[in-house]
Write a protein that holds these residues in place. Sequence first.
Motif, mmCIF file in Angstrom:
data_model
loop_
_atom_site.group_PDB
_atom_site.id
_atom_site.type_symbol
_atom_site.label_atom_id
_atom_site.label_comp_id
_atom_site.label_asym_id
_atom_site.label_seq_id
_atom_site.Cartn_x
_atom_site.Cartn_y
_atom_site.Cartn_z
ATOM 1 N N SER A 127 -8.353 0.689 -1.988
ATOM 2 C CA SER A 127 -7.922 -0.032 -0.788
ATOM 3 C C SER A 127 -8.365 -1.486 -0.765
ATOM 4 O O SER A 127 -7.679 -2.335 -0.180
ATOM 5 C CB SER A 127 -8.439 0.678 0.468
ATOM 6 O OG SER A 127 -9.859 0.735 0.464
ATOM 7 N N TYR A 167 -4.510 14.502 -4.819
ATOM 8 C CA TYR A 167 -4.618 14.089 -3.418
ATOM 9 C C TYR A 167 -5.306 15.192 -2.615
ATOM 10 O O TYR A 167 -5.062 16.372 -2.825
ATOM 11 C CB TYR A 167 -3.242 13.815 -2.829
ATOM 12 C CG TYR A 167 -2.698 12.430 -3.111
ATOM 13 C CD1 TYR A 167 -3.545 11.370 -3.391
ATOM 14 C CD2 TYR A 167 -1.333 12.175 -3.062
ATOM 15 C CE1 TYR A 167 -3.050 10.097 -3.635
ATOM 16 C CE2 TYR A 167 -0.823 10.908 -3.301
ATOM 17 C CZ TYR A 167 -1.683 9.877 -3.581
ATOM 18 O OH TYR A 167 -1.202 8.625 -3.826
ATOM 19 N N MET A 199 -5.727 4.969 0.868
ATOM 20 C CA MET A 199 -5.913 5.462 2.224
ATOM 21 C C MET A 199 -7.348 5.912 2.465
ATOM 22 O O MET A 199 -7.966 6.530 1.604
ATOM 23 C CB MET A 199 -4.945 6.620 2.501
ATOM 24 C CG MET A 199 -3.492 6.198 2.563
ATOM 25 S SD MET A 199 -2.347 7.580 2.856
ATOM 26 C CE MET A 199 -2.949 8.209 4.432
ATOM 27 N N SER A 241 1.658 6.462 -6.915
ATOM 28 C CA SER A 241 0.536 7.273 -7.359
ATOM 29 C C SER A 241 0.820 8.752 -7.139
ATOM 30 O O SER A 241 0.446 9.597 -7.956
ATOM 31 C CB SER A 241 -0.735 6.862 -6.606
ATOM 32 O OG SER A 241 -1.832 7.661 -6.981
ATOM 33 N N ARG A 254 2.176 13.372 1.192
ATOM 34 C CA ARG A 254 1.542 12.935 -0.055
ATOM 35 C C ARG A 254 1.478 14.093 -1.053
ATOM 36 O O ARG A 254 1.728 13.919 -2.253
ATOM 37 C CB ARG A 254 0.124 12.419 0.229
ATOM 38 C CG ARG A 254 0.083 11.159 1.077
ATOM 39 C CD ARG A 254 -1.293 10.944 1.678
ATOM 40 N NE ARG A 254 -2.246 10.415 0.716
ATOM 41 C CZ ARG A 254 -3.368 11.018 0.358
ATOM 42 N NH1 ARG A 254 -3.664 12.211 0.872
ATOM 43 N NH2 ARG A 254 -4.194 10.457 -0.499
ATOM 44 N N GLU A 307 0.751 4.014 -2.936
ATOM 45 C CA GLU A 307 0.412 5.401 -2.623
ATOM 46 C C GLU A 307 1.523 6.348 -3.080
ATOM 47 O O GLU A 307 1.254 7.428 -3.610
ATOM 48 C CB GLU A 307 0.176 5.551 -1.121
ATOM 49 C CG GLU A 307 -0.521 6.830 -0.711
ATOM 50 C CD GLU A 307 -2.016 6.807 -0.948
ATOM 51 O OE1 GLU A 307 -2.661 7.863 -0.802
ATOM 52 O OE2 GLU A 307 -2.561 5.720 -1.273
ATOM 53 N N ASP A 347 0.824 -1.213 0.000
ATOM 54 C CA ASP A 347 0.000 0.000 0.000
ATOM 55 C C ASP A 347 0.856 1.260 0.000
ATOM 56 O O ASP A 347 0.537 2.255 -0.667
ATOM 57 C CB ASP A 347 -0.941 0.006 1.201
ATOM 58 C CG ASP A 347 -2.121 -0.936 1.030
ATOM 59 O OD1 ASP A 347 -2.275 -1.486 -0.071
ATOM 60 O OD2 ASP A 347 -2.884 -1.123 1.997
ATOM 61 N N THR A 361 -5.685 6.338 -4.611
ATOM 62 C CA THR A 361 -5.282 6.187 -3.215
ATOM 63 C C THR A 361 -5.856 4.924 -2.594
ATOM 64 O O THR A 361 -6.914 4.447 -2.997
ATOM 65 C CB THR A 361 -5.735 7.408 -2.377
ATOM 66 O OG1 THR A 361 -5.262 7.268 -1.035
ATOM 67 C CG2 THR A 361 -7.244 7.557 -2.369
#
Length: 471
Positions: free
Chosen positions: A435, A212, A108, A98, A122, A95, A91, A106
């Motif tokens: 996710s 983001y 998250m 990305s 981020r 992230e 993950d 994402t």
Amino acid sequence: MSFVIFTNGLLLLGMGALMGLTAALFPDSSGVFIESAILTFFIGACLTLVSSSGRHRLRRLHSFALTGSVWITAAAAGALPLWVWDLSFTDAFFESMSGITTTGSTVMTGLDSTEHGILLWRAILQWFGGVGFIVAGIALLPIMRIGGMQLFRTESSERGDKEFASAARFASATIWVYAALTALCAFCYISGGMTGFEAIVHAFTTLSTGGYSTSDSSFGLFESAYLQWTATGFMLAGALPFAWYLRVLNRGVIRSEQVQGLVVMLAVVILGLTLWRVATSETPFFEALRLVAFNVVSVVTTTGYATADYTTWGPFAVTAFFFLTAVGGCTGSTAGGAKMMRWIVLVRSIRSQMGRLHSPSGIFPTRYEQKALKQDVLDGVMTFFTFYLVTIMVLGAALSLFDLGVSTSISGAITAVANVGPGVGPVIGPAGNFSTLPDGAKWLLSFGMYVGRLEMLTVYVLLFPAFWRAA
């Protein structure tokens, strides 16, 4: 290859410094960033020390290795704080990749209550990823003749202005424009009611066309019409060629075929979808215009913000957004996608070919910016589109092996390769995130984001043994 290793070492030292700065700004997250900074500094120092004595002039073949490696290095380093903080390594890398490719997908959740240090990190990844790609586009990609990128020289002011005669000066001027637009965006966000932290994070991710946010609701958290129109304008600003800004500032030259093409295309699509939205719902015209304009610009510029779940607007809207995902912004901008320049060349090339079929003895040159294009440029553009389509198809087929469903697999492949962010459907659409996908799918999508950001051919050439023999 010592220069490539040395440059990657310097990159790690720079990222370690950014981690240290983040730790100083947010003491609550300092442990995470200090640990990551120490490890990043150590590895970076080792790489620079072992390769410093072997530095030499960068060869063309080394440009591919340099361009291909720095994004992997940046993504791996960017993942460290996220991994130390809370995420699994898969993950964290997803992230970070990305972020550094300004995709915006994402894994998250719970962003509204996430530590500010993590949220800022981020955003930093996206801001530096955006400016990094601009510099690569200016200095390296045209030289490597990737997918017709040598056409970017016609968009730059290198040949027309002595003060931007070198790639280094041109890149420096571009970075100043990028930073100035980011600061202006943050100021406008603050004046619209955002907190200082929200304004900085969203300014970073707006100009980088990364997407983001500080909230699970994305930009939908801010219901202000002023903020949404402001974001629409700055997303478009990030998707315009930064060389075009320099031409306007330095010579007052506004004309650009790809800028004109992007603006006209957006205007037509926004008006059409707005009328559709008004006709099929009880939404007032100006509210529909705002919602459609924001989300269309977000998708086309590959920013990935969302203020509404446009997949509920009906099949026509869903189909439109599905195809808009692959369009992209302009060459020489922070946006991803196939780029407007290539779409213009493709359409004109098809038109020229149809003319030859109709009149075999006629001469039908393919022109861009009032210049007839050479065959190697046309070959580069066609090769790019071939690899673009094949990459999406293969990646989509690979994702389907994880039983993700047709819409998730295909839109996931497109959104990764085009660096857009949200896909289509209930899982990875604007109302969901990535996710719940299995780890294998996340690694495939990370690869898709990587090759999409680097224009495919930059990465694929590294897979040929002949390249390494020549290097």
